[in-house]
Design a protein around this motif. Structure first.
Motif, PDB file in Angstrom:
ATOM      1  N   SER A 172       0.788  -1.204   0.095  1.00  0.00           N
ATOM      2  CA  SER A 172      -0.090   0.007  -0.138  1.00  0.00           C
ATOM      3  C   SER A 172       0.833   1.182   0.031  1.00  0.00           C
ATOM      4  CB  SER A 172      -0.914   0.093   1.261  1.00  0.00           C
ATOM      5  OG  SER A 172      -1.642   1.097   1.233  1.00  0.00           O
ATOM      6  N   ALA A 179      -0.098   2.465   4.038  1.00  0.00           N
ATOM      7  CA  ALA A 179      -0.358   1.346   4.954  1.00  0.00           C
ATOM      8  C   ALA A 179      -0.975   1.761   6.145  1.00  0.00           C
ATOM      9  CB  ALA A 179       0.946   0.652   5.439  1.00  0.00           C
ATOM     10  N   ASP A 209      -4.724   2.167   5.428  1.00  0.00           N
ATOM     11  CA  ASP A 209      -5.424   0.755   5.186  1.00  0.00           C
ATOM     12  C   ASP A 209      -5.636  -0.189   6.230  1.00  0.00           C
ATOM     13  OD1 ASP A 209      -5.704   1.590   2.351  1.00  0.00           O
ATOM     14  OD2 ASP A 209      -3.945   0.245   1.834  1.00  0.00           O
ATOM     15  N   GLY A 244      -5.359   3.410   0.572  1.00  0.00           N
ATOM     16  CA  GLY A 244      -3.839   3.557   0.068  1.00  0.00           C
ATOM     17  C   GLY A 244      -4.007   3.309  -1.400  1.00  0.00           C
ATOM     18  N   GLY A 301      -5.165   0.586  -3.246  1.00  0.00           N
ATOM     19  CA  GLY A 301      -5.399  -0.709  -3.733  1.00  0.00           C
ATOM     20  C   GLY A 301      -6.701  -1.168  -4.100  1.00  0.00           C
TER      21      GLY A 301
END
Length: 115
Positions: A11, A14, A17, A98, A100
């Motif tokens: 990510s 991170a 997330d 992030g 994704g």
């Protein structure tokens, strides 16, 4: 004997997330040190699909896609893919903070983790 699987999501944010998995999805976690949370996941399956190039994908499963989408939407989750009905399930996807993308689907096939 192999007794589990460890999934890694790379990510650009991170911390955000991790907060998403903890606070929005409500997954319990342990702190592996310095804020590195390791989350419990629901039972899992692995499928191997033919492809032109090797890759990996994460899809979370649910029993009722419409109800799960409504619940996640009420928690501020935005879906990045329209709902698609396939022979094997009904699916969509959402973006993590992030950047994704995680798939979400309601299987129409027997679940391997019920074996």
């Amino acid at each position: 004997m192999i007794n589990g699987a460890h999934v890694i999501i790379y990510s650009t944010d991170a911390d955000a997330d991790r907060v998403f998995f903890r606070d929005v999805l409500g997954y319990p976690s342990v702190d592996a040190g310095q804020g590195w949370l390791i989350f419990t996941l629901p039972p899992a399956e692995v499928a191997v699909h033919p492809a032109e190039a090797a890759s990996h994908e994460l899809l979370l499963m649910c029993d009722d896609l419409d109800a799960t989408m409504a619940d996640l939407t009420s928690r501020g989750v935005e879906f990045s893919q329209p709902v698609q009905r396939q022979r094997w399930g009904v699916l969509t996807a959402f973006r993590l903070p992030g950047g994704g993308e995680v798939g979400l689907y309601e299987p129409l096939h027997e679940r391997a983790h019920d074996l």
